[in-house]
Design a protein around this motif. Structure first.
Motif, mmCIF file in Angstrom:
data_model
loop_
_atom_site.group_PDB
_atom_site.id
_atom_site.type_symbol
_atom_site.label_atom_id
_atom_site.label_comp_id
_atom_site.label_asym_id
_atom_site.label_seq_id
_atom_site.Cartn_x
_atom_site.Cartn_y
_atom_site.Cartn_z
ATOM 1 N N ALA A 87 0.833 -1.209 0.000
ATOM 2 C CA ALA A 87 0.000 0.000 0.000
ATOM 3 C C ALA A 87 0.862 1.252 0.000
ATOM 4 N N GLU A 88 1.949 1.253 0.776
ATOM 5 C CA GLU A 88 2.862 2.397 0.804
ATOM 6 C C GLU A 88 3.533 2.589 -0.556
ATOM 7 N N LEU A 89 3.880 1.496 -1.209
ATOM 8 C CA LEU A 89 4.452 1.587 -2.555
ATOM 9 C C LEU A 89 3.468 2.247 -3.518
ATOM 10 N N GLY A 90 2.188 1.927 -3.382
ATOM 11 C CA GLY A 90 1.169 2.551 -4.224
ATOM 12 C C GLY A 90 1.163 4.062 -4.080
ATOM 13 N N VAL A 91 1.308 4.543 -2.855
ATOM 14 C CA VAL A 91 1.351 5.988 -2.605
ATOM 15 C C VAL A 91 2.585 6.599 -3.262
ATOM 16 N N VAL A 92 3.732 5.951 -3.109
ATOM 17 C CA VAL A 92 4.974 6.450 -3.705
ATOM 18 C C VAL A 92 4.845 6.520 -5.228
ATOM 19 N N ILE A 93 4.259 5.504 -5.824
ATOM 20 C CA ILE A 93 4.079 5.479 -7.279
ATOM 21 C C ILE A 93 3.163 6.623 -7.713
ATOM 22 N N ARG A 94 2.033 6.780 -7.027
ATOM 23 C CA ARG A 94 1.098 7.865 -7.380
ATOM 24 C C ARG A 94 1.795 9.225 -7.303
ATOM 25 N N ASP A 113 -2.888 -0.602 -6.127
ATOM 26 C CA ASP A 113 -1.824 -0.957 -5.194
ATOM 27 C C ASP A 113 -1.055 -2.142 -5.761
ATOM 28 N N PRO A 114 0.274 -2.101 -5.663
ATOM 29 C CA PRO A 114 1.080 -3.212 -6.178
ATOM 30 C C PRO A 114 0.694 -4.526 -5.527
ATOM 31 N N ILE A 115 0.943 -5.611 -6.252
ATOM 32 C CA ILE A 115 0.672 -6.945 -5.737
ATOM 33 C C ILE A 115 1.925 -7.803 -5.889
ATOM 34 N N LEU A 116 1.995 -8.834 -5.075
ATOM 35 C CA LEU A 116 3.060 -9.830 -5.183
ATOM 36 C C LEU A 116 2.466 -11.031 -5.885
ATOM 37 N N ARG A 117 2.999 -11.349 -7.050
ATOM 38 C CA ARG A 117 2.478 -12.478 -7.825
ATOM 39 C C ARG A 117 3.635 -13.160 -8.533
ATOM 40 N N ASP A 118 3.731 -14.460 -8.366
ATOM 41 C CA ASP A 118 4.789 -15.251 -8.990
ATOM 42 C C ASP A 118 6.180 -14.700 -8.673
ATOM 43 N N GLY A 119 6.362 -14.203 -7.452
ATOM 44 C CA GLY A 119 7.666 -13.699 -7.038
ATOM 45 C C GLY A 119 7.981 -12.297 -7.520
ATOM 46 N N ASN A 120 7.053 -11.654 -8.230
ATOM 47 C CA ASN A 120 7.276 -10.298 -8.740
ATOM 48 C C ASN A 120 6.322 -9.329 -8.056
ATOM 49 N N VAL A 121 6.843 -8.180 -7.692
ATOM 50 C CA VAL A 121 5.983 -7.102 -7.209
ATOM 51 C C VAL A 121 5.663 -6.252 -8.431
ATOM 52 N N THR A 122 4.371 -6.191 -8.777
ATOM 53 C CA THR A 122 3.950 -5.464 -9.974
ATOM 54 C C THR A 122 2.880 -4.446 -9.612
ATOM 55 N N ALA A 123 2.804 -3.407 -10.434
ATOM 56 C CA ALA A 123 1.768 -2.387 -10.264
ATOM 57 C C ALA A 123 1.098 -2.165 -11.607
ATOM 58 N N ASN A 124 -0.218 -2.087 -11.582
ATOM 59 C CA ASN A 124 -0.970 -1.761 -12.792
ATOM 60 C C ASN A 124 -1.222 -0.256 -12.798
ATOM 61 N N ILE A 125 -0.802 0.391 -13.869
ATOM 62 C CA ILE A 125 -0.967 1.835 -14.010
ATOM 63 C C ILE A 125 -1.843 2.088 -15.228
ATOM 64 N N LEU A 141 8.117 -3.990 -10.474
ATOM 65 C CA LEU A 141 8.944 -3.171 -9.587
ATOM 66 C C LEU A 141 10.126 -3.965 -9.052
ATOM 67 N N TRP A 142 9.877 -5.219 -8.656
ATOM 68 C CA TRP A 142 10.930 -6.107 -8.185
ATOM 69 C C TRP A 142 10.651 -7.499 -8.696
ATOM 70 N N GLN A 143 11.719 -8.237 -8.919
ATOM 71 C CA GLN A 143 11.594 -9.633 -9.298
ATOM 72 C C GLN A 143 12.189 -10.495 -8.190
ATOM 73 N N ASN A 144 11.773 -11.749 -8.153
ATOM 74 C CA ASN A 144 12.277 -12.720 -7.180
ATOM 75 C C ASN A 144 12.082 -12.250 -5.744
ATOM 76 N N SER A 145 10.886 -11.735 -5.452
ATOM 77 C CA SER A 145 10.592 -11.222 -4.117
ATOM 78 C C SER A 145 9.988 -12.265 -3.202
ATOM 79 N N GLY A 146 9.865 -13.480 -3.660
ATOM 80 C CA GLY A 146 9.301 -14.540 -2.843
ATOM 81 C C GLY A 146 8.991 -15.709 -3.741
#
Length: 183
Positions: A87-94, A113-125, A141-146
């Protein structure tokens, strides 16, 4: 219509695309403007990072108080990915994309708000430009995050992303808020 410089990252880094004529290749998206807004490092304030040499960002931003380019996504590099962090990342992106509206390049910008999916943090803009053209893109935004296994599903009250995590200790559901539920 505003045009944007087209970038190519086929070699693992971003580079400007050139036409055979020697001109810079352009397109009618805002991808490059969004990438620069997200990944160029905005300088941290003294209250955010006390040590001056660790504030990163462009030093010139100190001399242009009415305009700073980039975002503070870099401040989240070592953060654990939780619902609050996303959620904080969403604010920073906005915040980093507001200049596109102020400069009348876009009429509106909606950032999910960004989501974690398949190890990637992604945001839909999704953005709307003059003339009513609407474009929507996912930005990684990030890869291999989990290492979540399984498919996400949506549950209601309120809708959240849920991931199924298979471990040696058992199976768990993990919500986008970082809550672990034993299955």
């Amino acid at each position: 219509m505003t045009t944007d410089v087209r970038l190519n990252n086929a070699q693992g880094f971003y580079d400007i695309c050139w036409l055979e004529t020697g001109d810079i290749e352009t397109d009618d998206t805002l991808d490059t403007a969004i990438l620069v807004s997200l990944f160029e490092e905005k300088r941290a304030t003294k209250s955010e990072v006390p040590a001056n040499e660790r504030r990163r960002g462009w030093l010139g931003n100190d001399t242009t108080p009415t305009f700073e380019q980039g975002s503070k996504l870099w401040e989240f590099e070592q953060e654990r990915v939780t619902g609050t962090t996303l959620a904080e990342l969403g604010v920073v992106i906005r915040n980093s994309l507001q200049w596109l509206i102020a400069d009348k390049i876009a009429i509106s910008i909606v950032v999910d708000d960004p989501i974690l999916r398949d190890g990637n943090v992604t945001a839909n803009i999704t953005y709307t430009r003059s003339g009513g053209k609407i474009d929507s893109r996912f930005f990684i935004l990030w890869q291999n995050s989990g290492d979540f296994q399984g498919e996400p599903c949506t549950v209601s009250r309120p809708p959240v992303e849920v991931y199924f995590l298979n471990t040696e200790s058992g199976d768990f559901m993990v919500t986008e808020f970082g809550d672990f539920i034993v299955v």
